[in-house]
Enzyme design. Structure first.
Site, PDB file in Angstrom:
ATOM      1  N   GLY A 173       0.823  -1.197   0.000  1.00 34.73           N
ATOM      2  CA  GLY A 173       0.000   0.000   0.000  1.00 34.73           C
ATOM      3  C   GLY A 173       0.855   1.245   0.000  1.00 34.73           C
TER       4      GLY A 173
ATOM      5  N   GLU B 272      -0.506   1.070  -6.771  1.00 29.53           N
ATOM      6  CA  GLU B 272       0.177   0.243  -5.785  1.00 29.53           C
ATOM      7  C   GLU B 272       0.249  -1.212  -6.232  1.00 29.53           C
ATOM      8  OE1 GLU B 272       1.867   0.984  -3.118  1.00 29.53           O
ATOM      9  OE2 GLU B 272       1.518   3.118  -3.383  1.00 29.53           O
TER      10      GLU B 272
ATOM     11  N   PRO C 252      -8.319   6.584  15.010  1.00 32.47           N
ATOM     12  CA  PRO C 252      -7.245   7.574  15.191  1.00 32.47           C
ATOM     13  C   PRO C 252      -5.879   6.998  15.514  1.00 32.47           C
ATOM     14  CG  PRO C 252      -9.243   8.263  16.328  1.00 32.47           C
ATOM     15  CD  PRO C 252      -9.479   6.855  15.886  1.00 32.47           C
ATOM     16  N   ASP C 253      -5.829   5.848  16.203  1.00 33.12           N
ATOM     17  CA  ASP C 253      -4.544   5.350  16.685  1.00 33.12           C
ATOM     18  C   ASP C 253      -4.000   4.176  15.878  1.00 33.12           C
ATOM     19  OD1 ASP C 253      -6.503   3.594  17.404  1.00 33.12           O
ATOM     20  OD2 ASP C 253      -5.813   3.319  19.468  1.00 33.12           O
TER      21      ASP C 253
ATOM     22  N   GLU D  54      11.485  -6.350   1.221  1.00 32.30           N
ATOM     23  CA  GLU D  54      11.188  -7.567   0.472  1.00 32.30           C
ATOM     24  C   GLU D  54       9.708  -7.610   0.134  1.00 32.30           C
ATOM     25  OE1 GLU D  54      12.989 -11.301   2.086  1.00 32.30           O
ATOM     26  OE2 GLU D  54      13.522 -10.005   3.784  1.00 32.30           O
TER      27      GLU D  54
END
Length: 263
Positions: free
Chosen positions: A61, A78, A102-103, A134
């Site tokens: 990603g 991607e 949020p975390d 890799e």
């Protein structure tokens, strides 16, 4: 819209303060499934080269190039950067889920739009891009955690991984993708996307794909009856006739007939 409104809107946009609202970072992440020569379901993972989660494994990603691409285009980019495969080459690239707690990323608030890609066996050529050390395919295996609950782990050619080796919240995303894939088998043609050749396959290859996704052996006569009723009988496949394969006896081959039934 009349000229006065156009001028008013232009004046508003010219004075608009983009810093008025906080803006999270946005990423497109792609969970890539394929089959290997052992008829097992595989996933493509990358080893992170930088912090955070340096040397942990993650799904491919990257960050959205704001103002230059859509989120779908970012996912396709991607996919290409990590595999060399273009999304318009018949690859089933489908949006799975959007996550944004949020975390979930220690750097900042990151919203991720997660996709799945079902890639035919042998088509993948993994390559590490950006900050990845890799890029490897891992077999997905079923196991049990310390509490006896069903879990999964990953087996590569040189190492094995548990969920503890997976970066960010990607373990949850992988489990979600697997559950969605398994749940869709009965009402979509997802399994056909993992065939080595949709234009020339036999029932056994399709059976092996179903078994790999479900992590269980299926009764061959029952699967054949289902295939004849739901696929051949409903014109989702076309019989090509019997052909002799090298070193094997003759088998009946079929061609997949695509439609717009999958949603």
């Amino acid at each position: 819209m009349d000229q006065e409104q156009t001028a008013a809107e232009k004046a508003f946009l010219d004075q608009y303060d983009v810093s008025k609202y906080e803006r999270p970072s946005v990423t497109a992440d792609v969970i890539i499934f394929t089959m290997d020569d052992d008829n097992e379901l595989n996933i493509l993972l990358i080893k992170r080269g930088n912090h955070p989660y340096k040397d942990y494994w993650a799904i491919p990603g990257g960050f959205l190039e704001t103002g230059r691409e859509s989120i779908d285009e970012a996912a396709a980019r991607e996919l290409y950067e990590e595999t060399g495969i273009k999304a318009d080459d018949g690859i089933d690239l489908r949006q799975l889920i959007t996550v944004g707690t949020p975390d979930r990323d220690p750097r900042t608030h990151v919203v991720s739009v997660v996709y799945t890609a079902l890639v035919p066996k042998g088509l993948l050529q993994p390559k590490a891009g950006d900050d990845a050390k890799e890029a490897k395919l891992f077999k997905i295996r079923k196991g049990y955690d310390e509490n006896g609950d069903l879990s999964i782990y990953f087996v590569g050619d040189k190492c094995s991984l548990t969920m503890k080796n997976i970066a960010f919240d990607h373990e949850d995303l992988i489990v979600t993708a697997l559950k969605r894939l398994r749940g869709r088998l009965n009402y979509t043609d997802d399994a056909f996307s993992l065939l080595q050749d949709k234009d020339r396959f036999d029932i056994l290859e399709l059976l092996r794909i179903h078994e790999a996704i479900l992590f269980q052996k299926l009764d061959k006569p029952n699967f054949r009856r289902m295939f004849m009723r739901d696929y051949l009988g409903k014109h989702r496949v076309k019989e090509l006739g019997q052909y002799a394969q090298e070193g094997k006896r003759k088998t009946t081959l079929y061609k997949y007939l695509p439609s717009n039934r999958d949603i």
